[in-house]
Structure formats: C-alpha cells, structure tokens
Design a protein around this motif. Structure first.
Motif, PDB file in Angstrom:
ATOM      1  N   SER A   1       0.940  -1.275   0.026  1.00 54.28           N
ATOM      2  CA  SER A   1       0.033  -0.002  -0.059  1.00 54.28           C
ATOM      3  C   SER A   1       0.859   1.355  -0.092  1.00 54.28           C
ATOM      4  CB  SER A   1      -0.947  -0.085   1.243  1.00 54.28           C
ATOM      5  OG  SER A   1      -0.107   0.181   2.445  1.00 54.28           O
ATOM      6  N   PRO A   2       0.465   2.280  -0.391  1.00 54.12           N
ATOM      7  CA  PRO A   2       1.163   3.648  -0.472  1.00 54.12           C
ATOM      8  C   PRO A   2       1.674   3.976   0.901  1.00 54.12           C
ATOM      9  CG  PRO A   2      -0.767   3.887  -1.935  1.00 54.12           C
ATOM     10  CD  PRO A   2      -1.037   2.570  -1.175  1.00 54.12           C
ATOM     11  N   GLU A   3       0.805   3.870   1.904  1.00 55.74           N
ATOM     12  CA  GLU A   3       1.144   4.338   3.355  1.00 55.74           C
ATOM     13  C   GLU A   3       2.142   3.340   3.704  1.00 55.74           C
ATOM     14  OE1 GLU A   3      -2.073   3.468   2.064  1.00 55.74           O
ATOM     15  OE2 GLU A   3      -2.820   5.383   2.082  1.00 55.74           O
ATOM     16  N   LEU A   4       2.096   2.163   3.593  1.00 52.30           N
ATOM     17  CA  LEU A   4       3.181   1.233   4.124  1.00 52.30           C
ATOM     18  C   LEU A   4       4.594   1.605   3.452  1.00 52.30           C
ATOM     19  CD1 LEU A   4       3.768  -1.374   5.795  1.00 52.30           C
ATOM     20  CD2 LEU A   4       3.293  -2.701   3.724  1.00 52.30           C
ATOM     21  N   GLU A   5       4.361   1.825   1.953  1.00 53.06           N
ATOM     22  CA  GLU A   5       5.642   2.245   1.342  1.00 53.06           C
ATOM     23  C   GLU A   5       6.279   3.671   1.877  1.00 53.06           C
ATOM     24  OE1 GLU A   5       7.805   3.742  -3.069  1.00 53.06           O
ATOM     25  OE2 GLU A   5       5.363   3.349  -2.703  1.00 53.06           O
ATOM     26  N   ARG A   6       5.591   4.640   2.196  1.00 54.32           N
ATOM     27  CA  ARG A   6       6.114   5.829   2.942  1.00 54.32           C
ATOM     28  C   ARG A   6       6.398   5.392   4.216  1.00 54.32           C
ATOM     29  NH1 ARG A   6       1.585   8.113   0.301  1.00 54.32           N
ATOM     30  NH2 ARG A   6       0.288   7.677   1.715  1.00 54.32           N
ATOM     31  N   SER A   7       5.812   4.746   5.004  1.00 55.23           N
ATOM     32  CA  SER A   7       6.370   4.707   6.281  1.00 55.23           C
ATOM     33  C   SER A   7       7.657   3.785   6.542  1.00 55.23           C
ATOM     34  CB  SER A   7       5.367   4.136   7.198  1.00 55.23           C
ATOM     35  OG  SER A   7       4.808   2.737   6.984  1.00 55.23           O
ATOM     36  N   GLU A   8       7.479   2.494   5.529  1.00 55.30           N
ATOM     37  CA  GLU A   8       8.701   1.887   5.686  1.00 55.30           C
ATOM     38  C   GLU A   8       9.959   2.029   4.977  1.00 55.30           C
ATOM     39  OE1 GLU A   8       8.491  -1.451   7.582  1.00 55.30           O
ATOM     40  OE2 GLU A   8       6.841  -0.541   8.153  1.00 55.30           O
ATOM     41  N   MET A   9       9.892   2.911   4.118  1.00 50.27           N
ATOM     42  CA  MET A   9      10.858   3.685   3.402  1.00 50.27           C
ATOM     43  C   MET A   9      11.412   4.680   4.225  1.00 50.27           C
ATOM     44  SD  MET A   9      12.009   2.241   0.768  1.00 50.27           S
ATOM     45  CE  MET A   9      13.027   3.445   0.185  1.00 50.27           C
ATOM     46  N   ALA A  10      10.604   5.449   4.879  1.00 54.51           N
ATOM     47  CA  ALA A  10      11.230   6.370   5.931  1.00 54.51           C
ATOM     48  C   ALA A  10      12.048   5.837   6.878  1.00 54.51           C
ATOM     49  CB  ALA A  10      10.130   7.212   6.409  1.00 54.51           C
ATOM     50  N   LYS A  11      11.536   4.875   7.559  1.00 48.40           N
ATOM     51  CA  LYS A  11      12.338   4.125   8.429  1.00 48.40           C
ATOM     52  C   LYS A  11      13.500   3.325   8.065  1.00 48.40           C
ATOM     53  CE  LYS A  11       8.524   1.801   9.984  1.00 48.40           C
ATOM     54  NZ  LYS A  11       7.834   0.715  10.768  1.00 48.40           N
ATOM     55  N   ALA A  12      13.492   2.823   6.792  1.00 48.66           N
ATOM     56  CA  ALA A  12      14.830   2.225   6.214  1.00 48.66           C
ATOM     57  C   ALA A  12      15.787   3.600   5.676  1.00 48.66           C
ATOM     58  CB  ALA A  12      14.394   1.367   4.838  1.00 48.66           C
ATOM     59  N   ILE A  13      15.350   4.363   5.218  1.00 49.06           N
ATOM     60  CA  ILE A  13      16.128   5.554   5.005  1.00 49.06           C
ATOM     61  C   ILE A  13      16.798   6.086   6.317  1.00 49.06           C
ATOM     62  CG2 ILE A  13      16.124   8.005   4.127  1.00 49.06           C
ATOM     63  CD1 ILE A  13      14.468   7.033   1.649  1.00 49.06           C
ATOM     64  N   ALA A  14      16.303   6.185   7.461  1.00 50.97           N
ATOM     65  CA  ALA A  14      16.808   6.733   8.679  1.00 50.97           C
ATOM     66  C   ALA A  14      17.817   5.566   8.997  1.00 50.97           C
ATOM     67  CB  ALA A  14      15.759   6.760   9.569  1.00 50.97           C
ATOM     68  N   LYS A  15      17.623   4.432   8.847  1.00 52.35           N
ATOM     69  CA  LYS A  15      18.566   3.474   9.131  1.00 52.35           C
ATOM     70  C   LYS A  15      19.838   3.538   8.504  1.00 52.35           C
ATOM     71  CE  LYS A  15      15.256  -0.140  11.148  1.00 52.35           C
ATOM     72  NZ  LYS A  15      14.856  -1.458  10.636  1.00 52.35           N
ATOM     73  N   ALA A  16      19.645   4.012   6.907  1.00 51.65           N
ATOM     74  CA  ALA A  16      20.684   4.021   6.189  1.00 51.65           C
ATOM     75  C   ALA A  16      21.594   5.328   6.407  1.00 51.65           C
ATOM     76  CB  ALA A  16      20.151   4.024   4.636  1.00 51.65           C
ATOM     77  N   LYS A  17      20.822   6.150   6.869  1.00 52.34           N
ATOM     78  CA  LYS A  17      21.768   7.522   7.346  1.00 52.34           C
ATOM     79  C   LYS A  17      22.557   7.230   8.464  1.00 52.34           C
ATOM     80  CE  LYS A  17      18.829  10.839   5.344  1.00 52.34           C
ATOM     81  NZ  LYS A  17      17.541  11.962   5.636  1.00 52.34           N
ATOM     82  N   THR A  18      22.040   6.498   9.379  1.00 51.86           N
ATOM     83  CA  THR A  18      22.430   6.137  10.654  1.00 51.86           C
ATOM     84  C   THR A  18      23.974   5.156  10.503  1.00 51.86           C
ATOM     85  OG1 THR A  18      20.709   6.235  11.917  1.00 51.86           O
ATOM     86  CG2 THR A  18      22.723   4.995  12.962  1.00 51.86           C
ATOM     87  N   LEU A  19      23.741   4.217   9.532  1.00 58.11           N
ATOM     88  CA  LEU A  19      24.738   3.307   9.017  1.00 58.11           C
ATOM     89  C   LEU A  19      25.838   4.148   8.200  1.00 58.11           C
ATOM     90  CD1 LEU A  19      25.800   0.316   8.853  1.00 58.11           C
ATOM     91  CD2 LEU A  19      24.477   0.117   6.936  1.00 58.11           C
ATOM     92  N   GLY A  20      25.292   5.179   7.439  1.00 55.99           N
ATOM     93  CA  GLY A  20      26.463   5.797   6.864  1.00 55.99           C
ATOM     94  C   GLY A  20      27.410   6.691   7.745  1.00 55.99           C
ATOM     95  N   LYS A  21      26.647   7.284   8.804  1.00 56.34           N
ATOM     96  CA  LYS A  21      27.366   8.097   9.637  1.00 56.34           C
ATOM     97  C   LYS A  21      28.322   7.193  10.493  1.00 56.34           C
ATOM     98  CE  LYS A  21      26.511  10.915  13.680  1.00 56.34           C
ATOM     99  NZ  LYS A  21      25.246  11.559  14.615  1.00 56.34           N
TER     100      LYS A  21
END
Length: 196
Positions: free
Chosen positions: A174-194
């Motif tokens: 669903s669009p809602e799931l994509e937005r929420s799950e991608m937001a969480k995953a991108i936040a994790k990616a930023k933390t890992l990159g840091k």
C-alpha cells in the motif's frame, strides 16, 4: 580510505528505485562524515559480466598457477580486495538478487586475491573492515533473507570482520506502507552511513 559502492540497483522504477534511495541516503551521510575518503562506484547495472563456464574456469586456473593476478579477468576481484569498506546495493529478486550480481560474486571470489587456502583451511585476504548490504522488496520476505546470508558468509570467507544490512520489504502492499517503511529504512541507512 576507499569505500567501494557496488551498484546493482536495477529497477523498472529508474530514478525511483527504492534500493537506490537507501544507497543514496547511506552515501550522502557517509560523504558528510568522511569528506576525505574516496568513494569508488562499481556500477554493474549495465555491464556484461559473464558467468563462469568450464573454459573460463580453466583459464582462471592457468592464470592462478602463473600468479598472473594483474590479468583483466581479476579486475573486479582486485578492486574489491583493495577497498577499505564496501557497500552493495541490489533489490531482492526471486528470493535472491539479479543474476548480474551473482556473476559479479563469481568474479570477486578469486583464490589468491580475496582469499587463499593453506593446510589450515581458508583465510580471507580482503583489506575491507566493514561490508554492508542494502536491499528492498515489494513483497515481504523472511528475515534475514537469502542474499543477506550470502553476503555475510562471503564476507566472512574474505576475512571481513563486520557486516551490516538494511532490508525493507512489503513496500508494494500500500502507499501508506511504502512511505512509512521507506522512511524508517532511509533513517537506518543514514545512521549506518554516519558510523560506517
């Protein structure tokens, strides 16, 4: 320091590739914290990477016997072994990853460059200290998925001490799931990159 980014973010979405979004978030944050590091992209999305067959294996064995590791057949392996840190991005396809990445794995699994054997067994020779695998899937998948286990174990074989991954799944539900799950995953990616 050299960071190798193996880009296999093949997607029909083009610039909207979810896996590429994870990689971009990771790389942008990594650049911010490591401005002097070299980031080398190994973009394999369009490259013709042949799978090994018997003639190719015989040829590689002959090169190995002569210790001709400067041969073009070993180019992928040399770049992989020479990196200080490595991040790989690829979507989850049919419980694995695109065939091009599997062919790439065959090329980097080069005895005498990324690992070697002796009487005591297999020893990793990569200088890489940290390997990360970033992936996404439109459907749900068992965690950790097969590609995560593959790269974790291959990294161990190559002597890479630390492994991390980010997997986001179910984003086609669903669009809602994509937005929420991608937001969480991108936040994790930023933390890992840091902290990579």
């Amino acid at each position: 320091m050299k960071l190798l980014f193996v880009n296999c973010c093949i997607s029909q979405r083009g610039n909207r590739s979810r896996t590429m979004a994870l990689c971009k978030a990771f790389l942008d944050r990594y650049r911010k914290g490591h401005p002097k590091d070299d980031i080398i992209e190994e973009d394999i999305r369009q490259q013709e990477i042949p799978c090994f067959n018997r003639p190719m294996l015989d040829r590689r064995d002959a090169l190995f016997a002569q210790r001709k590791f400067d041969h073009p057949m070993y180019a992928f392996a040399r770049r992989f072994a020479d990196a200080d840190k490595i991040v790989i991005g690829a979507p989850l396809w049919d419980l694995l990853f695109p065939a091009r990445l599997r062919a790439y794995a065959e090329h980097i699994a080069a005895n005498g460059i990324c690992y070697h054997y002796d009487a005591e067994g297999c020893h990793g020779d990569c200088r890489c200290s940290h390997l990360a695998y970033l992936t996404s899937s439109g459907s749900f998948a068992q965690k950790p998925c097969v590609p995560v286990l593959f790269w974790k174990q291959l990294g161990e074989m190559f002597g890479i001490a630390r492994f991390d991954y980010i997997f986001v799944g179910g984003v086609d539900i669903s669009p809602e799931l994509e937005r929420s799950e991608m937001a969480k995953a991108i936040a994790k990616a930023k933390t890992l990159g840091k902290f990579f």
